[in-house]
Design an enzyme around this catalytic site. Structure first.
Site, PDB file in Angstrom:
ATOM      1  N   ASP A  92      73.147  -9.654 -28.316  1.00  0.00           N
ATOM      2  CA  ASP A  92      72.831 -10.804 -27.460  1.00  0.00           C
ATOM      3  C   ASP A  92      72.805 -12.115 -28.241  1.00  0.00           C
ATOM      4  O   ASP A  92      73.191 -13.155 -27.727  1.00  0.00           O
ATOM      5  CB  ASP A  92      71.460 -10.610 -26.777  1.00  0.00           C
ATOM      6  CG  ASP A  92      71.584  -9.907 -25.427  1.00  0.00           C
ATOM      7  OD1 ASP A  92      72.669  -9.380 -25.144  1.00  0.00           O
ATOM      8  OD2 ASP A  92      70.598  -9.902 -24.660  1.00  0.00           O
ATOM      9  N   TRP A 150      66.361 -18.422 -26.664  1.00  0.00           N
ATOM     10  CA  TRP A 150      67.340 -17.373 -26.961  1.00  0.00           C
ATOM     11  C   TRP A 150      67.355 -16.923 -28.414  1.00  0.00           C
ATOM     12  O   TRP A 150      68.120 -16.037 -28.779  1.00  0.00           O
ATOM     13  CB  TRP A 150      68.746 -17.817 -26.549  1.00  0.00           C
ATOM     14  CG  TRP A 150      69.093 -19.242 -26.900  1.00  0.00           C
ATOM     15  CD1 TRP A 150      69.156 -20.296 -26.026  1.00  0.00           C
ATOM     16  CD2 TRP A 150      69.398 -19.785 -28.188  1.00  0.00           C
ATOM     17  NE1 TRP A 150      69.487 -21.459 -26.706  1.00  0.00           N
ATOM     18  CE2 TRP A 150      69.641 -21.172 -28.034  1.00  0.00           C
ATOM     19  CE3 TRP A 150      69.508 -19.245 -29.474  1.00  0.00           C
ATOM     20  CZ2 TRP A 150      69.973 -22.012 -29.103  1.00  0.00           C
ATOM     21  CZ3 TRP A 150      69.829 -20.083 -30.544  1.00  0.00           C
ATOM     22  CH2 TRP A 150      70.064 -21.449 -30.347  1.00  0.00           C
ATOM     23  N   ASN A 151      66.560 -17.531 -29.281  1.00  0.00           N
ATOM     24  CA  ASN A 151      66.727 -17.195 -30.706  1.00  0.00           C
ATOM     25  C   ASN A 151      66.024 -15.894 -31.110  1.00  0.00           C
ATOM     26  O   ASN A 151      66.502 -15.177 -31.967  1.00  0.00           O
ATOM     27  CB  ASN A 151      66.304 -18.368 -31.597  1.00  0.00           C
ATOM     28  CG  ASN A 151      64.876 -18.791 -31.383  1.00  0.00           C
ATOM     29  OD1 ASN A 151      64.271 -18.448 -30.363  1.00  0.00           O
ATOM     30  ND2 ASN A 151      64.318 -19.516 -32.322  1.00  0.00           N
ATOM     31  N   GLU A 177      68.939 -17.237 -20.120  1.00  0.00           N
ATOM     32  CA  GLU A 177      70.076 -16.548 -19.467  1.00  0.00           C
ATOM     33  C   GLU A 177      71.083 -16.051 -20.503  1.00  0.00           C
ATOM     34  O   GLU A 177      71.921 -15.201 -20.223  1.00  0.00           O
ATOM     35  CB  GLU A 177      70.759 -17.465 -18.452  1.00  0.00           C
ATOM     36  CG  GLU A 177      71.318 -18.717 -19.073  1.00  0.00           C
ATOM     37  CD  GLU A 177      71.997 -19.658 -18.096  1.00  0.00           C
ATOM     38  OE1 GLU A 177      72.549 -19.187 -17.098  1.00  0.00           O
ATOM     39  OE2 GLU A 177      71.984 -20.870 -18.360  1.00  0.00           O
ATOM     40  N   THR A 230      62.948 -30.012 -22.416  1.00  0.00           N
ATOM     41  CA  THR A 230      62.687 -29.042 -21.338  1.00  0.00           C
ATOM     42  C   THR A 230      61.169 -28.860 -21.192  1.00  0.00           C
ATOM     43  O   THR A 230      60.655 -28.765 -20.075  1.00  0.00           O
ATOM     44  CB  THR A 230      63.348 -27.678 -21.638  1.00  0.00           C
ATOM     45  OG1 THR A 230      64.620 -27.893 -22.211  1.00  0.00           O
ATOM     46  CG2 THR A 230      63.470 -26.841 -20.397  1.00  0.00           C
ATOM     47  N   GLU A 248      55.651 -24.173 -26.902  1.00  0.00           N
ATOM     48  CA  GLU A 248      56.147 -23.941 -28.259  1.00  0.00           C
ATOM     49  C   GLU A 248      57.518 -24.597 -28.332  1.00  0.00           C
ATOM     50  O   GLU A 248      58.499 -24.049 -27.821  1.00  0.00           O
ATOM     51  CB  GLU A 248      56.252 -22.428 -28.518  1.00  0.00           C
ATOM     52  CG  GLU A 248      54.923 -21.718 -28.551  1.00  0.00           C
ATOM     53  CD  GLU A 248      54.080 -22.102 -29.765  1.00  0.00           C
ATOM     54  OE1 GLU A 248      54.644 -22.511 -30.790  1.00  0.00           O
ATOM     55  OE2 GLU A 248      52.845 -22.006 -29.674  1.00  0.00           O
ATOM     56  N   GLY A 250      60.376 -27.728 -30.265  1.00  0.00           N
ATOM     57  CA  GLY A 250      61.238 -27.878 -31.435  1.00  0.00           C
ATOM     58  C   GLY A 250      60.564 -28.559 -32.612  1.00  0.00           C
ATOM     59  O   GLY A 250      59.411 -28.995 -32.532  1.00  0.00           O
ATOM     60  N   CYS A 282      62.820 -22.453 -35.009  1.00  0.00           N
ATOM     61  CA  CYS A 282      62.142 -23.710 -34.676  1.00  0.00           C
ATOM     62  C   CYS A 282      61.409 -24.328 -35.858  1.00  0.00           C
ATOM     63  O   CYS A 282      61.315 -25.538 -35.971  1.00  0.00           O
ATOM     64  CB  CYS A 282      61.165 -23.458 -33.536  1.00  0.00           C
ATOM     65  SG  CYS A 282      60.049 -22.093 -33.897  1.00  0.00           S
ATOM     66  N   GLU A 384      66.625 -32.511 -34.264  1.00  0.00           N
ATOM     67  CA  GLU A 384      66.736 -31.055 -34.449  1.00  0.00           C
ATOM     68  C   GLU A 384      68.176 -30.621 -34.173  1.00  0.00           C
ATOM     69  O   GLU A 384      68.728 -30.933 -33.127  1.00  0.00           O
ATOM     70  CB  GLU A 384      65.791 -30.323 -33.494  1.00  0.00           C
ATOM     71  CG  GLU A 384      65.775 -28.829 -33.744  1.00  0.00           C
ATOM     72  CD  GLU A 384      64.904 -28.056 -32.753  1.00  0.00           C
ATOM     73  OE1 GLU A 384      65.007 -28.316 -31.545  1.00  0.00           O
ATOM     74  OE2 GLU A 384      64.132 -27.187 -33.196  1.00  0.00           O
ATOM     75  N   GLY A 457      54.467 -29.360 -29.553  1.00  0.00           N
ATOM     76  CA  GLY A 457      53.840 -28.332 -28.744  1.00  0.00           C
ATOM     77  C   GLY A 457      52.443 -28.635 -28.256  1.00  0.00           C
ATOM     78  O   GLY A 457      51.836 -29.636 -28.629  1.00  0.00           O
ATOM     79  N   GLU A 461      50.182 -19.937 -30.307  1.00  0.00           N
ATOM     80  CA  GLU A 461      50.448 -18.517 -30.094  1.00  0.00           C
ATOM     81  C   GLU A 461      49.886 -17.770 -31.293  1.00  0.00           C
ATOM     82  O   GLU A 461      49.750 -18.331 -32.392  1.00  0.00           O
ATOM     83  CB  GLU A 461      51.961 -18.267 -29.956  1.00  0.00           C
ATOM     84  CG  GLU A 461      52.447 -18.702 -28.585  1.00  0.00           C
ATOM     85  CD  GLU A 461      53.836 -18.234 -28.205  1.00  0.00           C
ATOM     86  OE1 GLU A 461      54.710 -18.172 -29.079  1.00  0.00           O
ATOM     87  OE2 GLU A 461      54.039 -17.961 -27.011  1.00  0.00           O
TER      88      GLU A 461
END
Ligand code: NAP
Length: 487
Positions: A92, A150-151, A177, A230, A248, A250, A282, A384, A457, A461
């Site tokens: 993926d 996605w990372n 996605e 985003t 969380e 960039g 990140c 970034e 952020g 976490e």
């Protein structure tokens, strides 16, 4: 040959979406479509909410030890299936199997294990107020939404679900996605471990699906990982019913190498913090500030090791240590930044172009790139890039470098290399960043809270405080004496 189709996973099973919309997931190392994904339509998303309500009703009534037992079973299954899951993540994301094999699933499992252990120890408090007293209860929030980047798809799903579920919440998770399979595997493992249906549902789609979740009244918290822009949109949507948020986002983090540093160690950290996961991390230290007295030695070793030790190619080959970027679009974006760096006057020490390795000629590779002669105002130093692109800058003194390191709206991470322990701590204490390393870079154990200062952020976490952020405090005042009333 028709491609396999991945559906949404709701209430313990795959559910078909009526809209019929689907999208393809590509293997970044081969540019081939590997499977199709059904996009969640509104009816299906509402079904995920109704299911999560049922899941929450059951899960939140269980004792923390009962929940913990199920989570620990899931941890065991994750570890048992490490190799299979690592291969899925490689297909993926395009990252090297030598990383996924020992990092992605392990660090995800560690976090679920950590919160499974903490949950039964979470206490309320009790205090006397004269003859009366009050006590507090830590209650779960309800249904939380997790939205992932996605990372590190499976790891992010574990980092969000671990504390949320340990505290008794249900979660609806939307993976990126581009990388939806890892979260589905986790959802199946939770069910196999005995988790009630609906406690962890996975829905697929892009921004529309994310937005639907973040504006829905029945969702109490959004935990988001992604870009700053985003994140701002998500926070705005979440304000419709004043949801709690964890963001969380960039970074553009500095690594400061002082003149008394172990230069080889500092080079190792700079390479790890720029080229690991082909630069798609990140916390990467993409601004490397090197003291003038060790600048030449640092660059010599950096160039030699980058040119001799980086192996790009088919990420399923265990020897490969540089994988493909997530998409052609992202590869183009990274290459555009490289061109911008050249135009703005930085010089390429090594790299600076796309790669087409023999074992993966169609993959979205970019050579590990080091820019020198950089200035703080260049786009490559300020923005970034999220690819294997390092900017090296020279500095002369401590005050100057602290000021320059802090001169950004971001504040995710920072690192210092020095043998002078007082200086190392003194400098770190002045850096505006949430995740800091001294003579190390990138380590992120489950026990350590991580998150950003400034626009990198909101909230954290991992670590103890994260479990609390998935609960709300209920205070209960108990009257033991006669009520004094003027009426
Ligand atoms: P992104 O484009 O911001 O997307 C993140 C997630 O948000 C994806 O699932 C995306 O869906 C979804 N999304 C997009 N628009 C949305 C909206 N309006 N409302 C709700 N959800 C929406 O980020 P990315 O490109 O996937 O990831 C790279 C970024 O993540 C980098 O900036 C990196 O620094 C950051 N990151 C931060 C951390 C951290 O812990 N601080 C960790 C990893 C990554 P689709 O992708 O399906 O469109």
């Amino acid at each position: 040959m028709s491609l396999p189709v991945l559906q949404n996973f709701i209430h313990g099973k795959f559910v078909a979406s009526q809209s019929g919309n689907s999208f393809a997931v590509k293997n970044p190392a081969s540019d081939e479509d590997i499977y199709l994904v059904e996009e969640a339509d509104d009816a299906l998303l509402q079904q995920a909410i109704e299911s999560a309500k049922q899941g929450f009703a059951q899960w939140s009534k269980m004792t923390p030890i009962e929940r913990s037992r199920i989570l620990l079973k899931a941890v065991a299954l994750l570890r048992e299936r490490n190799d299979e899951l690592a291969r899925i993540e490689v297909q993926d994301t395009g990252k090297p199997i030598q990383e996924a094999d020992c990092v992605d699933i392990e660090t995800g499992a560690d976090v679920i294990e950590y919160f499974a252990g903490l949950a039964p120890a979470q206490l309320g408090s009790q205090q006397a107020v004269g003859e009366d007293f009050f006590y507090t209860r830590r209650e779960p929030l309800g249904i939380c939404a997790g939205i992932g980047a996605w990372n590190y798809p499976l790891q992010i799903a574990c980092w969000k679900s671990g504390p949320a579920l340990a505290a008794g919440n249900a979660m609806i998770f939307k993976p990126s996605e581009e990388t939806p399979m890892g979260a589905i595997k986790l959802a199946q493992i939770f069910i196999e471990a005995g988790m009630p249906k609906g406690v962890f549902n996975v829905v697929h789609g892009a921004a529309r699906v994310g937005q639907w979740l973040t504006t829905h009244n029945d969702i109490e918290k959004v935990s988001f990982t992604g870009e700053v822009g985003t994140g701002k949109k998500v926070m705005q949507s979440a304000s419709t019913n004043l949801k709690e948020v964890t963001m969380e986002l960039g970074g553009k983090s500095p690594l400061i190498v002082f003149d008394d540093a172990d230069v080889s160690q500092a080079v190792s950290a700079a390479m790890l913090g720029n080229f690991y996961t082909q630069g798609e991390i990140c916390t990467n230290c993409t601004r490397v500030y090197v003291h003038r007295d060790v600048y030449v030695a640092f660059l010599d070793e950096l160039k030699t090791r980058t040119e001799n030790n980086v192996i790009a190619g088919d990420p399923l080959d265990p020897k490969v240590n540089l994988g493909a970027l997530i998409s052609k679009k992202h590869q183009q974006l990274v290459l555009e930044y490289i061109e911008k760096g050249k135009l703005e006057g930085a010089n390429v020490l090594t790299g600076g172009h796309a790669l087409s390795p023999e074992s993966a000629p169609n993959g979205y590779f970019v050579a590990p790139t080091v820019f020198i002669d950089c200035t703080d105002d260049m786009s490559i130093v300020k923005e970034e890039i999220f690819g294997p692109v390092m900017s090296v800058l020279v500095f002369d003194n401590e005050d100057e470098v602290i000021k320059r390191a802090n001169n950004t709206e971001l504040g995710l991470a920072a690192g210092v290399f020095s043998r002078d322990i007082q200086r190392a701590h003194r400098v770190i204490h002045q850096l505006q960043a949430g995740i800091c390393w001294i003579n190390a870079y990138g380590n992120s154990p489950a026990e350590m809270p991580v998150g950003g200062y400034k626009q990198s952020g909101v909230g954290r976490e991992n670590g103890v405080e994260t479990l609390n952020s998935y609960t709300q405090t209920k205070s209960v005042y108990v009257g033991m004496s006669q009520i004094e009333s003027p009426f």
